[in-house]
Design a protein around this motif. Structure first.
Motif, PDB file in Angstrom:
ATOM      1  N   SER A 193       0.833  -1.199   0.000  1.00  0.00           N
ATOM      2  CA  SER A 193       0.000   0.000   0.000  1.00  0.00           C
ATOM      3  C   SER A 193       0.870   1.252   0.000  1.00  0.00           C
ATOM      4  O   SER A 193       2.085   1.189   0.116  1.00  0.00           O
ATOM      5  CB  SER A 193      -0.931  -0.013   1.216  1.00  0.00           C
ATOM      6  OG  SER A 193      -0.182   0.017   2.401  1.00  0.00           O
ATOM      7  N   ILE A 194       0.213   2.385  -0.134  1.00  0.00           N
ATOM      8  CA  ILE A 194       0.902   3.670  -0.096  1.00  0.00           C
ATOM      9  C   ILE A 194       1.653   3.764   1.223  1.00  0.00           C
ATOM     10  O   ILE A 194       1.145   3.376   2.265  1.00  0.00           O
ATOM     11  CB  ILE A 194      -0.117   4.812  -0.253  1.00  0.00           C
ATOM     12  CG1 ILE A 194      -0.729   4.771  -1.662  1.00  0.00           C
ATOM     13  CG2 ILE A 194       0.524   6.167   0.006  1.00  0.00           C
ATOM     14  CD1 ILE A 194      -1.878   5.727  -1.882  1.00  0.00           C
ATOM     15  N   ASP A 208      -0.924  11.548  -2.164  1.00  0.00           N
ATOM     16  CA  ASP A 208      -0.253  10.247  -2.052  1.00  0.00           C
ATOM     17  C   ASP A 208      -0.746   9.291  -3.146  1.00  0.00           C
ATOM     18  O   ASP A 208       0.042   8.559  -3.741  1.00  0.00           O
ATOM     19  CB  ASP A 208      -0.494   9.636  -0.672  1.00  0.00           C
ATOM     20  CG  ASP A 208       0.029  10.508   0.439  1.00  0.00           C
ATOM     21  OD1 ASP A 208       1.184  10.974   0.339  1.00  0.00           O
ATOM     22  OD2 ASP A 208      -0.720  10.748   1.406  1.00  0.00           O
ATOM     23  N   TRP A 209      -2.050   9.311  -3.401  1.00  0.00           N
ATOM     24  CA  TRP A 209      -2.638   8.466  -4.447  1.00  0.00           C
ATOM     25  C   TRP A 209      -2.006   8.783  -5.797  1.00  0.00           C
ATOM     26  O   TRP A 209      -1.634   7.894  -6.546  1.00  0.00           O
ATOM     27  CB  TRP A 209      -4.144   8.683  -4.497  1.00  0.00           C
ATOM     28  CG  TRP A 209      -4.838   7.918  -5.579  1.00  0.00           C
ATOM     29  CD1 TRP A 209      -5.133   8.368  -6.839  1.00  0.00           C
ATOM     30  CD2 TRP A 209      -5.323   6.582  -5.518  1.00  0.00           C
ATOM     31  NE1 TRP A 209      -5.774   7.390  -7.552  1.00  0.00           N
ATOM     32  CE2 TRP A 209      -5.917   6.290  -6.763  1.00  0.00           C
ATOM     33  CE3 TRP A 209      -5.333   5.606  -4.518  1.00  0.00           C
ATOM     34  CZ2 TRP A 209      -6.505   5.063  -7.042  1.00  0.00           C
ATOM     35  CZ3 TRP A 209      -5.923   4.382  -4.798  1.00  0.00           C
ATOM     36  CH2 TRP A 209      -6.491   4.113  -6.048  1.00  0.00           C
ATOM     37  N   ALA A 256       0.266  -0.871  -8.074  1.00  0.00           N
ATOM     38  CA  ALA A 256       0.333  -1.875  -7.005  1.00  0.00           C
ATOM     39  C   ALA A 256       0.092  -1.234  -5.639  1.00  0.00           C
ATOM     40  O   ALA A 256      -0.627  -1.786  -4.803  1.00  0.00           O
ATOM     41  CB  ALA A 256       1.682  -2.583  -7.028  1.00  0.00           C
ATOM     42  N   GLU A 257       0.671  -0.080  -5.407  1.00  0.00           N
ATOM     43  CA  GLU A 257       0.463   0.622  -4.130  1.00  0.00           C
ATOM     44  C   GLU A 257      -0.989   1.065  -3.992  1.00  0.00           C
ATOM     45  O   GLU A 257      -1.560   1.002  -2.903  1.00  0.00           O
ATOM     46  CB  GLU A 257       1.392   1.829  -4.035  1.00  0.00           C
ATOM     47  CG  GLU A 257       2.854   1.460  -3.911  1.00  0.00           C
ATOM     48  CD  GLU A 257       3.787   2.651  -4.066  1.00  0.00           C
ATOM     49  OE1 GLU A 257       4.832   2.640  -3.400  1.00  0.00           O
ATOM     50  OE2 GLU A 257       3.483   3.572  -4.859  1.00  0.00           O
ATOM     51  N   ARG A 258      -1.580   1.499  -5.085  1.00  0.00           N
ATOM     52  CA  ARG A 258      -2.985   1.920  -5.045  1.00  0.00           C
ATOM     53  C   ARG A 258      -3.888   0.733  -4.702  1.00  0.00           C
ATOM     54  O   ARG A 258      -4.801   0.856  -3.888  1.00  0.00           O
ATOM     55  CB  ARG A 258      -3.386   2.517  -6.391  1.00  0.00           C
ATOM     56  CG  ARG A 258      -2.745   3.859  -6.662  1.00  0.00           C
ATOM     57  CD  ARG A 258      -3.073   4.352  -8.044  1.00  0.00           C
ATOM     58  NE  ARG A 258      -2.462   5.650  -8.288  1.00  0.00           N
ATOM     59  CZ  ARG A 258      -2.519   6.275  -9.432  1.00  0.00           C
ATOM     60  NH1 ARG A 258      -3.162   5.732 -10.463  1.00  0.00           N
ATOM     61  NH2 ARG A 258      -1.941   7.450  -9.584  1.00  0.00           N
ATOM     62  N   LEU A 259      -3.636  -0.414  -5.326  1.00  0.00           N
ATOM     63  CA  LEU A 259      -4.458  -1.596  -5.040  1.00  0.00           C
ATOM     64  C   LEU A 259      -4.291  -2.059  -3.593  1.00  0.00           C
ATOM     65  O   LEU A 259      -5.256  -2.453  -2.947  1.00  0.00           O
ATOM     66  CB  LEU A 259      -4.120  -2.721  -6.003  1.00  0.00           C
ATOM     67  CG  LEU A 259      -4.615  -2.508  -7.427  1.00  0.00           C
ATOM     68  CD1 LEU A 259      -4.060  -3.580  -8.345  1.00  0.00           C
ATOM     69  CD2 LEU A 259      -6.126  -2.484  -7.467  1.00  0.00           C
ATOM     70  N   TYR A 303     -11.196   1.917  -7.182  1.00  0.00           N
ATOM     71  CA  TYR A 303     -10.113   2.455  -8.014  1.00  0.00           C
ATOM     72  C   TYR A 303     -10.640   3.575  -8.902  1.00  0.00           C
ATOM     73  O   TYR A 303     -10.035   4.640  -9.011  1.00  0.00           O
ATOM     74  CB  TYR A 303      -9.490   1.345  -8.855  1.00  0.00           C
ATOM     75  CG  TYR A 303      -8.154   1.716  -9.448  1.00  0.00           C
ATOM     76  CD1 TYR A 303      -6.980   1.353  -8.817  1.00  0.00           C
ATOM     77  CD2 TYR A 303      -8.064   2.425 -10.634  1.00  0.00           C
ATOM     78  CE1 TYR A 303      -5.736   1.684  -9.351  1.00  0.00           C
ATOM     79  CE2 TYR A 303      -6.835   2.767 -11.181  1.00  0.00           C
ATOM     80  CZ  TYR A 303      -5.671   2.390 -10.529  1.00  0.00           C
ATOM     81  OH  TYR A 303      -4.450   2.720 -11.056  1.00  0.00           O
ATOM     82  N   GLY A 304     -11.775   3.345  -9.530  1.00  0.00           N
ATOM     83  CA  GLY A 304     -12.365   4.358 -10.397  1.00  0.00           C
ATOM     84  C   GLY A 304     -12.738   5.621  -9.638  1.00  0.00           C
ATOM     85  O   GLY A 304     -12.473   6.738 -10.097  1.00  0.00           O
TER      86      GLY A 304
END
Length: 119
Positions: free
Chosen positions: A36-37, A48-49, A55-58, A89-90
Motif C-alpha cells: 500500500s501507499i 499520495d494516491w 500496485a500501491e494503489r491496489l 479504483y475508479g
C-alpha cells in the motif's frame, strides 16, 4: 468561500458515487494487489494516491476495504459498506485527478462513496 468549496467537493463525491464506475479502460486496475501507499491509512491523501503506482494503489484499496468493511460498533453481524476494487479504483482515480482534492483523505472519499452503494 472555503465552506462553499468543501460543499462542492463533497457534492462531487456523492455524484461520482451515484454515477457508478463506468470506465474507458484506462482507469481500471489490474488484478492482484501489492504494497500500500507508504503512509498511515488515516493520513493517505489524494496527493499520495497520485504519486503511487498501481500496485500501491491496489494495496491501499484493500486496506481501505478492510477498514471500512469492519464490524459496526460491537455488532458481530453488521459490517460497513464496501466498494469492489474496480469501483474504489475508479472513484479514487477520478476524484484525486481534481486539483482541489489534493489534501482530501482517501478513507473519507472511500467511505462516502461506499455509503451510496447498495448492500
Amino acid at each position: 468561500m472555503r465552506a462553499l468549496a468543501v460543499a462542492i467537493a463533497w457534492a462531487c463525491v456523492a455524484g461520482l458515487a451515484l454515477a457508478g464506475c463506468g470506465g474507458n479502460g484506462s482507469g481500471q486496475p489490474p488484478r492482484g494487489a501489492g504494497p500500500s501507499i507508504a503512509v498511515p491509512l488515516r493520513s493517505a491523501s489524494c496527493t499520495d494516491w497520485s504519486r503511487a503506482d498501481t500496485a500501491e494503489r491496489l494495496g491501499t484499496i484493500h486496506a481501505l476495504t478492510g477498514f471500512a468493511g469492519g464490524p459496526i460498533g460491537s455488532s458481530p453481524i453488521e459490517h460497513g459498506r464496501v466498494l469492489t476494487d474496480k469501483q474504489a479504483y475508479g472513484l479514487l482515480q477520478r476524484f484525486c485527478s481534481e486539483p482541489y482534492a489534493r489534501g482530501f483523505k482517501l478513507y473519507k472519499i472511500y467511505e462516502r462513496g461506499a455509503a451510496f452503494q447498495g448492500h
